[in-house]
Design a protein around this motif. Structure first.
Motif, PDB file in Angstrom:
ATOM      1  N   ARG A 753      24.927   4.512 -38.291  1.00 52.12           N
ATOM      2  CA  ARG A 753      24.916   4.849 -39.713  1.00 52.12           C
ATOM      3  C   ARG A 753      25.884   5.988 -40.009  1.00 52.12           C
ATOM      4  O   ARG A 753      26.184   6.815 -39.149  1.00 52.12           O
ATOM      5  CB  ARG A 753      23.498   5.271 -40.131  1.00 52.12           C
ATOM      6  CG  ARG A 753      22.445   4.210 -39.910  1.00 52.12           C
ATOM      7  CD  ARG A 753      21.069   4.676 -40.329  1.00 52.12           C
ATOM      8  NE  ARG A 753      20.480   5.662 -39.451  1.00 52.12           N
ATOM      9  CZ  ARG A 753      19.753   5.376 -38.369  1.00 52.12           C
ATOM     10  NH1 ARG A 753      19.535   4.101 -38.040  1.00 52.12           N
ATOM     11  NH2 ARG A 753      19.241   6.343 -37.632  1.00 52.12           N
ATOM     12  N   GLY A 754      26.333   6.042 -41.244  1.00 50.78           N
ATOM     13  CA  GLY A 754      27.189   7.139 -41.682  1.00 50.78           C
ATOM     14  C   GLY A 754      28.515   7.175 -40.937  1.00 50.78           C
ATOM     15  O   GLY A 754      28.988   6.179 -40.384  1.00 50.78           O
ATOM     16  N   GLY A 755      29.123   8.344 -40.910  1.00 51.93           N
ATOM     17  CA  GLY A 755      30.371   8.549 -40.184  1.00 51.93           C
ATOM     18  C   GLY A 755      30.247   9.772 -39.298  1.00 51.93           C
ATOM     19  O   GLY A 755      29.419  10.654 -39.553  1.00 51.93           O
ATOM     20  N   PRO A 784      24.151   7.323 -48.493  1.00 57.12           N
ATOM     21  CA  PRO A 784      22.720   7.436 -48.839  1.00 57.12           C
ATOM     22  C   PRO A 784      21.794   6.877 -47.768  1.00 57.12           C
ATOM     23  O   PRO A 784      20.680   7.378 -47.592  1.00 57.12           O
ATOM     24  CB  PRO A 784      22.613   6.651 -50.151  1.00 57.12           C
ATOM     25  CG  PRO A 784      23.859   5.808 -50.218  1.00 57.12           C
ATOM     26  CD  PRO A 784      24.907   6.576 -49.508  1.00 57.12           C
ATOM     27  N   GLU A 785      22.270   5.866 -47.024  1.00 53.96           N
ATOM     28  CA  GLU A 785      21.451   5.298 -45.954  1.00 53.96           C
ATOM     29  C   GLU A 785      21.135   6.336 -44.879  1.00 53.96           C
ATOM     30  O   GLU A 785      20.081   6.285 -44.233  1.00 53.96           O
ATOM     31  CB  GLU A 785      22.174   4.104 -45.332  1.00 53.96           C
ATOM     32  CG  GLU A 785      21.404   3.408 -44.225  1.00 53.96           C
ATOM     33  CD  GLU A 785      22.219   2.359 -43.482  1.00 53.96           C
ATOM     34  OE1 GLU A 785      21.648   1.346 -43.068  1.00 53.96           O
ATOM     35  OE2 GLU A 785      23.448   2.574 -43.323  1.00 53.96           O
ATOM     36  N   LEU A 786      22.038   7.285 -44.697  1.00 55.36           N
ATOM     37  CA  LEU A 786      21.860   8.316 -43.682  1.00 55.36           C
ATOM     38  C   LEU A 786      20.659   9.195 -44.008  1.00 55.36           C
ATOM     39  O   LEU A 786      19.875   9.561 -43.128  1.00 55.36           O
ATOM     40  CB  LEU A 786      23.134   9.166 -43.593  1.00 55.36           C
ATOM     41  CG  LEU A 786      23.286  10.101 -42.402  1.00 55.36           C
ATOM     42  CD1 LEU A 786      23.336   9.317 -41.113  1.00 55.36           C
ATOM     43  CD2 LEU A 786      24.558  10.943 -42.557  1.00 55.36           C
ATOM     44  N   VAL A 787      20.515   9.550 -45.286  1.00 56.19           N
ATOM     45  CA  VAL A 787      19.398  10.392 -45.706  1.00 56.19           C
ATOM     46  C   VAL A 787      18.085   9.609 -45.625  1.00 56.19           C
ATOM     47  O   VAL A 787      17.046  10.139 -45.242  1.00 56.19           O
ATOM     48  CB  VAL A 787      19.639  10.915 -47.139  1.00 56.19           C
ATOM     49  CG1 VAL A 787      18.473  11.770 -47.609  1.00 56.19           C
ATOM     50  CG2 VAL A 787      20.940  11.716 -47.194  1.00 56.19           C
ATOM     51  N   GLU A 788      18.151   8.333 -45.964  1.00 56.45           N
ATOM     52  CA  GLU A 788      16.937   7.509 -45.969  1.00 56.45           C
ATOM     53  C   GLU A 788      16.475   7.139 -44.560  1.00 56.45           C
ATOM     54  O   GLU A 788      15.275   7.154 -44.264  1.00 56.45           O
ATOM     55  CB  GLU A 788      17.197   6.231 -46.770  1.00 56.45           C
ATOM     56  CG  GLU A 788      17.513   6.488 -48.238  1.00 56.45           C
ATOM     57  CD  GLU A 788      18.179   5.289 -48.905  1.00 56.45           C
ATOM     58  OE1 GLU A 788      18.224   4.205 -48.265  1.00 56.45           O
ATOM     59  OE2 GLU A 788      18.666   5.442 -50.032  1.00 56.45           O
ATOM     60  N   LYS A 789      17.424   6.834 -43.664  1.00 58.82           N
ATOM     61  CA  LYS A 789      17.060   6.326 -42.332  1.00 58.82           C
ATOM     62  C   LYS A 789      17.322   7.331 -41.203  1.00 58.82           C
ATOM     63  O   LYS A 789      16.934   7.074 -40.062  1.00 58.82           O
ATOM     64  CB  LYS A 789      17.821   5.030 -42.049  1.00 58.82           C
ATOM     65  CG  LYS A 789      17.457   3.901 -43.009  1.00 58.82           C
ATOM     66  CD  LYS A 789      18.166   2.605 -42.634  1.00 58.82           C
ATOM     67  CE  LYS A 789      17.764   1.474 -43.569  1.00 58.82           C
ATOM     68  NZ  LYS A 789      18.445   0.199 -43.210  1.00 58.82           N
ATOM     69  N   GLY A 790      17.993   8.433 -41.507  1.00 58.25           N
ATOM     70  CA  GLY A 790      18.192   9.466 -40.512  1.00 58.25           C
ATOM     71  C   GLY A 790      19.497   9.376 -39.740  1.00 58.25           C
ATOM     72  O   GLY A 790      20.174   8.342 -39.718  1.00 58.25           O
ATOM     73  N   SER A 791      19.826  10.507 -39.088  1.00 55.71           N
ATOM     74  CA  SER A 791      21.040  10.610 -38.285  1.00 55.71           C
ATOM     75  C   SER A 791      20.814  10.072 -36.876  1.00 55.71           C
ATOM     76  O   SER A 791      19.701   9.660 -36.515  1.00 55.71           O
ATOM     77  CB  SER A 791      21.459  12.084 -38.165  1.00 55.71           C
ATOM     78  OG  SER A 791      21.984  12.576 -39.360  1.00 55.71           O
TER      79      SER A 791
END
Length: 841
Positions: A753-755, A784-791
């Motif tokens: 997820r994320g970058g 936004p997926e990073l905040v919802e599902k975590g790092s």
């Protein structure tokens, strides 16, 4: 040398009483190679031993070359290719990263073994050349004629830093230190760096006496060059931080032909005579002149002996042969320079059981073992007893719940990175902060390598500034390294009351024991209130570091380089702006920064402001090279996606240039027609060979070779996320209109997820860890997926030889599966130190 034998001595069975292990007989060497008169010995990475040999068994120079012994000390053959032997042989040094070996030249053994005759120089029987070989191939590529300024080039040394392409050779008869260096076209050249003027003398064999430089060495940190003038009688110390312009900083007389009591006297230009003051040591008059020198690894003790070669000793210093040599210790000032004879150390080889003896070279049984930092040296490497990092020390990780919608405090996670551990790739401890709403961001240590040599200091406390709340947490990592505990909280109200500062960001320890933290604004989020907070060694607010009226325009990161008396800070923008998320209009309105601020160190005076212009918008993470002698570094400019190199100019001011540019991608289905890389973190390996950075939006991590700091070369790249990955609605468009997306692998069944946002490198340079949260409001805006599902946290395996990056499939930590729900992960620290927290003095 004379007999042609090679003795192998065992120093391990009994370090204080070495024993004979083997004798390589000259008949074996001559039979298999034709070589004789062995001189300089160096070990090779292969395990072989390479020895320069100065001639054939009859003493003819044309028979010289390089002997190879295998790891069992059997004669293996010659190193150089057939037909590629040098004109004369003597010393040599190889620099593998430049694929080069350079050797010096004395003369034919049949000549020099009989003593010195000036006519032999005139007849061309002594050398004046350096021989440049390809390494490890043994092909003679170039011969440098040093001319009349370079007669009898003997001892030769490259700088210890393996990335450097320069070194020195001591030219004995002309008493010059000649610097050799690689040119832009790849060939090698030379110039005289130091000249020792001959002395006008009376009562000697010639009207002028040369210094006769017979030995020299370079300190392991490449700061100082030392050499001995065998005839004049002095030992000298030069600062070579600028290799082209050595500066004399120390000199001591320990013998020579012109010492008081000698019949030889020196004459000044106006006809006055003088002799050198040479002290007695423990009642002993010093005999002969200084000939060989050896330096302790910490650079503080220089040992000296005084025999050159038996026939030359008898010719120039007959008393030395009759009464024997001695060994002295010279104490060295490693800060400013300076040499002083130590009165408590004197070894008299004139009192040996079998009669007076001649002492030549010295060796230490130990050597600098630097598995974590192969191109760094002990005077600025880690003191492993107090600051050591085991190969698989746990990693401390900052986790935030701020911005996730859950009213929980941020916490510090301890991660097990030991691949042999049953809890490998797991969070083994969580230390929650006592407050909510901190946004733990960056961190630092109470002590690092800037405190090297201070036995009262240990790397115990992790400093955690909270960029939103303004608190600073102090974490004890020593009581239980796998379960750190809270030691102290520095409250934001105390900081604001005493300094006016808020939004603390980067923390660095100082050699004084104080902690310095960049603060990005005042309590209301205005940039004009920014500056640098000082905490004392007990973590009490001490005040501001910078002088009144010398605060920067904007603040963010900083790094200081004490030997250049400089600190440079980078700049983001006003907290009131960036804490709300990113708005491109704010860039256009000048609410984001583009400056570097150059301060005098440690005085805190703002000396210069570098405007990086449109190519340097939002300069964030910045690093000097780790080598404290170097006056260059890099800063990652996030928005314009450039790596900018900053450097000192000849007039002492600082300048900058773009070193690396990441081109924006033309994209579809995004908020803008072009997607910048958005460089949010950079680091430099401890050996200063590689620079790593991440492109948070494009999703790749890059590795550049920076052995030539002006011309970085891309040697590794891996995609671990980003907005243009396969499966994303955003697609990149090539110049010819084709669309593409990056391949990002799943790890252990997890979609990344994320970058990538933050990176940290192990001390050995082989493991690069990556996380992916930038700042909670920015994470929600771009990922936004990073905040919802975590790092998550990844491991990238690094090829430290040729370069190259590869995701390690066995390591993955999912912070979306935390007990209190998904968390966003930011910076990482090693308990034993890492590539972004240590500064050497």
């Amino acid at each position: 040398m004379r007999s042609g034998r090679v003795y192998v001595i065992d120093t391990q069975k009994n370090p204080k009483a070495p024993s004979l292990h083997k004798v390589v007989q000259p008949e074996d060497i001559v039979k298999n190679t034709g070589l004789a008169y062995p001189h300089t010995s160096h070990c090779l990475a292969s395990g072989d031993i390479m020895i320069s040999c100065l001639g054939d068994k009859d003493g003819n120079a044309k028979g010289n070359g390089f002997l190879l012994l295998d790891s069992e000390f059997n004669v293996k053959g010659r190193w150089e290719k057939p037909g590629h032997s040098p004109m004369f042989g003597y010393d040599f040094w190889y620099q593998p990263r430049h694929k080069t070996m350079i050797s010096s030249s004395w003369g034919a053994p049949v000549t020099f073994t009989k003593g010195f005759d000036l006519q032999h120089v005139a007849d061309g029987l002594y050398g004046r050349h350096l021989h440049v070989y390809s390494w490890p191939d043994g092909e003679l590529k170039q011969t440098l004629d040093l001319g009349d300024t370079g007669l009898l080039p003997l001892e030769i040394r490259f700088l210890h830093d393996p990335s450097k392409d320069t070194g020195y050779v001591g030219c004995s008869l002309t008493s010059n230190m000649v610097r050799f260096f690689k040119t832009e076209d790849g060939s090698w050249s030379h110039e005289v760096a130091i000249s020792v003027k001959p002395l006008k003398v009376q009562n000697w064999i010639l009207p002028e006496m040369p210094g006769l430089i017979t030995d020299f060495l370079i300190s392991l940190d490449d700061r100082f060059l030392y050499f001995a003038n065998w005839l004049h009688g002095d030992v000298r110390q030069y600062n070579i931080e600028d290799p082209k312009n050595p500066v004399l900083v120390g000199q001591v007389w320990v013998g020579g032909l012109i010492q008081k009591g000698s019949p030889v006297v020196a004459m000044t230009e106006d006809g006055k005579t003088w002799q050198s003051d040479v002290p007695e040591i423990q009642g002993h008059r010093l005999r002969g002149g200084p000939q060989m020198i050896q330096l302790s690894l910490d650079g503080k003790r220089l040992y000296v002996t005084n025999s050159l070669f038996s026939t030359w000793d008898r010719q120039f210093y007959p008393e030395l042969v009759e009464k024997g040599s001695h060994m002295l210790q010279i104490d060295v000032n490693t800060e400013k320079g300076g040499l002083k004879t130590n009165p408590n150390f004197f070894v008299d080889f004139g009192a040996e059981p079998d009669g007076p003896s001649l002492a030549h070279e010295m060796r230490y049984p130990a050597y600098p073992t630097l598995p974590r930092a192969p191109a760094l040296v002990p005077t600025y490497t880690f003191e492993h007893d107090s600051f050591g990092q085991t190969q698989m020390s746990p990693v401390l990780k900052l986790l935030n719940l701020i911005g996730t919608g859950r009213k929980k405090p941020d916490f510090l996670a301890t991660v097990d990175v030991d691949s042999n551990s049953p809890t490998y790739s797991k969070v083994i401890h969580r230390l929650s902060m006592p407050y909510i709403g901190d946004e733990l961001h960056h961190s630092g240590w109470n002590a690092c390598s800037s405190c090297h040599g201070d036995p009262s200091t240990t790397r115990r406390f992790l400093i955690l500034p909270s960029v939103v709340s303004g608190r600073v947490y102090v974490i004890d990592t020593q009581k239980n390294p796998k379960a750190p505990s809270l030691h102290k909280v520095v409250q934001s109200e105390d900081i604001v009351e005493k300094t006016g500062l808020a939004y603390p960001h980067t923390s660095h320890c100082l050699a004084s024991g104080d902690i310095m933290i960049s603060c990005l604004g005042d309590k209301d989020g205005n940039a004009k209130g920014n500056g640098f907070l000082l905490l004392d060694s007990e973590f009490n607010v001490k005040g501001r570091w910078e002088k009144p009226g010398h605060s920067p325009l904007f603040s963010y990161d900083f790094w200081y380089q004490p030997r250049h008396k400089t600190m440079i800070g980078s700049s983001l923008g006003a907290p009131a702006t960036f804490t709300r998320g990113f708005n491109i209009q704010h860039v256009k309105d000048g609410l984001y920064a583009r400056h570097l601020h150059v301060y005098s160190w440690p005085d805190g005076e703002l000396k210069q402001t570098l405007d990086l212009g449109e190519t340097g918008l939002t300069p964030l993470e910045m690093r000097f090279l780790h080598d404290p002698c170097k006056d260059t570094g890099y800063v990652g400019c996030a928005y314009t996606s450039n790596i900018v190199r900053f450097f000192k100019t000849e007039d002492g001011s600082w300048s900058h240039e773009v070193a690396i540019s990441v081109k924006p991608l033309k994209v579809q289905n995004w908020i803008l027609p072009e997607l910048p890389g958005f460089i949010t973190d950079i680091l430099i390996s401890l050996d200063d060979r590689f620079l790593y950075f991440i492109n948070w939006l494009q999703g790749d991590i890059r590795q550049y070779n920076i052995e030539d700091p002006k011309n970085p070369v891309l040697v590794g790249q891996v995609y671990v996320g980003g907005l243009v990955r396969k499966g994303s609605p955003v697609v990149a468009v090539t110049e010819d209109g084709k669309t593409w997306q990056s391949d990002v692998p799943e790890i252990q069944g997890h979609r990344l997820r994320g970058g990538p946002n933050m990176i940290q490198l192990s001390l050995d340079g082989k493991r690069l860890y990556a996380t992916n949260s930038l700042f909670s409001t920015w994470d929600r805006q771009f990922y936004p997926e990073l905040v919802e599902k975590g790092s998550h946290m990844l491991q990238i395996d690094v090829d430290t030889m040729k370069g190259g990056l590869k995701i390690n499939p066995n390591f993955f930590i999912d912070f979306g599966a935390e007990p209190d729900g998904p968390c966003i992960a930011h910076e990482m620290r090693y308990p034993g130190g890492d590539c972004t927290s240590d500064i050497w003095v």
